[in-house]
Motif scaffolding. Sequence first.
Motif, PDB file in Angstrom:
ATOM      1  N   ASN A 443       0.965  -1.252  -0.050  1.00 30.31           N
ATOM      2  CA  ASN A 443       0.132  -0.106   0.056  1.00 30.31           C
ATOM      3  C   ASN A 443       0.757   1.376  -0.077  1.00 30.31           C
ATOM      4  N   GLY A 444       2.087   1.215  -0.153  1.00 32.57           N
ATOM      5  CA  GLY A 444       2.990   2.305  -0.325  1.00 32.57           C
ATOM      6  C   GLY A 444       3.508   3.005   1.363  1.00 32.57           C
ATOM      7  N   LYS A 445       3.096   2.228   2.034  1.00 35.00           N
ATOM      8  CA  LYS A 445       3.452   2.768   3.569  1.00 35.00           C
ATOM      9  C   LYS A 445       4.293   1.712   4.330  1.00 35.00           C
ATOM     10  N   ASN A 446       5.240   2.308   4.966  1.00 37.81           N
ATOM     11  CA  ASN A 446       6.245   1.482   5.505  1.00 37.81           C
ATOM     12  C   ASN A 446       6.056   1.526   7.132  1.00 37.81           C
ATOM     13  N   VAL A 447       6.489   0.527   8.060  1.00 38.77           N
ATOM     14  CA  VAL A 447       6.303   0.501   9.459  1.00 38.77           C
ATOM     15  C   VAL A 447       7.646   0.004   9.916  1.00 38.77           C
ATOM     16  N   LEU A 448       8.322   0.719  10.969  1.00 41.55           N
ATOM     17  CA  LEU A 448       9.572   0.109  11.688  1.00 41.55           C
ATOM     18  C   LEU A 448       8.960  -0.373  13.029  1.00 41.55           C
TER      19      LEU A 448
END
Length: 504
Positions: A443-448
């Motif tokens: 979806n184009g979003k990144n999470v750390l």
Amino acid sequence: MTAASKDRPPATSDFALGIAGFTYADLYRPERLAVLLQRFDESVRIAQPELLAAFKAYRACQGEGMRPEQISDLLVRMAPHVGAFIARLFQIDAERDKAMLAIRDEFDSVFVYRDEIVGKLTTRFKGIDVADWDVASLDRQFDALLRALASEQSIRSDPEKAVSSLAVRLWRLSQHFEAAAAGKDNVDVNAVQEVLELRRRLQAAPEAEAFADTLVLADAALAAALFDLVQRWSYGALQSTQLNARVQGWVSFKFPARTDFTHLVEHGVLPKDGYSVWAGQPEHHRRRVGFALTDPRDDERRVLYEVDHCIYCHDRDTDSCSKGMRNKKDGRYKTNPLGVTITGCPLGEKISEMHVVKRQGDNIGALALVIVDNPMCPGTGHRICNDCMKGCIFQKTEPVDIPQIETNVLTDVLYLPYGFEIYSFLTRWNPLNVKRPHALAYNGKNVLIAGMGPAGYTLAHYLLNEGFGVVGIDGLKIEPLPVELTGDGERLPQPVRDFRTLYE
């Protein structure tokens, strides 16, 4: 953990799957997973159109307004279709069928013997004292019967199975003739042929003289006499020290012990430096050597005993192992005599449903049920949590060892050809999970995620399936796995056909 690439994985390590038009690479392509779900639905529509219609209605409403029993029934009926479809996908139908037959054979022999014969002996011989019996003579006669009617190989390799199979064979034959005598059934020609075969085998046995009086009997009386011998020997094995030694460790002679909440763990008391300490019995001590495991898991038959011990409460919505045990008046959770609140599985895992499907022999279908609520089940199993056992309906006797069953279901799948791939695939594609039946596209979003303990890696799983890119970090140094096992944005992971190549 790394993000799934928004681009399609290239076809390195790719191969054709058992569903036409699909390859291994498609298992990592969200848009192809959606198409594969449609193909699954079509396979169910052909086999059971009414089931697919009901399941689609469940998907549409997400369970809203449905009774828990309805949902459980749909899941139990659909799970075997998932098992069969995945076996076809990975082209292991023969291996799945073999495993299913082996489990069903255990229930048709060992557990019919346990439940229908051994379990009813105290009623059958009520008030009878085996001290009055010639146990040694009884044992010799039973051994002669066993050697005459069972193969030497089966007796040597698995005496419990050999005895169980013989006992159940004679029980069914005796039941048939009793029903025919009562006018409830006609004498089956197959039963007559079977008695003829029994006569032939006994007459040809080296110890045929031991059955001289029995062999002159009519068919029904012969079957009844042989079954009576099995019953008497089995009762002797329950009551006589001499015979009991022969059945030590047999699950067919295991029955749940009473639970004493004031004495849950057997222990001794030892003097130490002027005071007393509790200590486990020496024979139960398990010394850790390096990183070796100290708790060997139960074998298949012992696990099936636990499956057989379960009474499958989900069809009455009383599966407290999963949902906890509540008071009818106020709906609050009950507590056990130690004051422990009986909340059941923290994940609400579909435990009773899993047991039913495992009993049918379908490990893949059973694992699919586990993964709905516990996708990271390799991190739980019999070494982490036993809240389900605390919530088991059996509060006054030994509870069902649910964690051992979960571990066994997972392990049995892992050791199938492509078992690791099947587990991995079920975490991304699972028709039984109506909330997220397959992973979504990036979806184009990144999470750390900081911290790769159970909470961290489980969160990573859910975020990845929702389409997020994920990177995980941890305070401990985590050595990267070889890229051929994990894959990356440029290549697929190397498919693992044999889990043993990974086991260390």
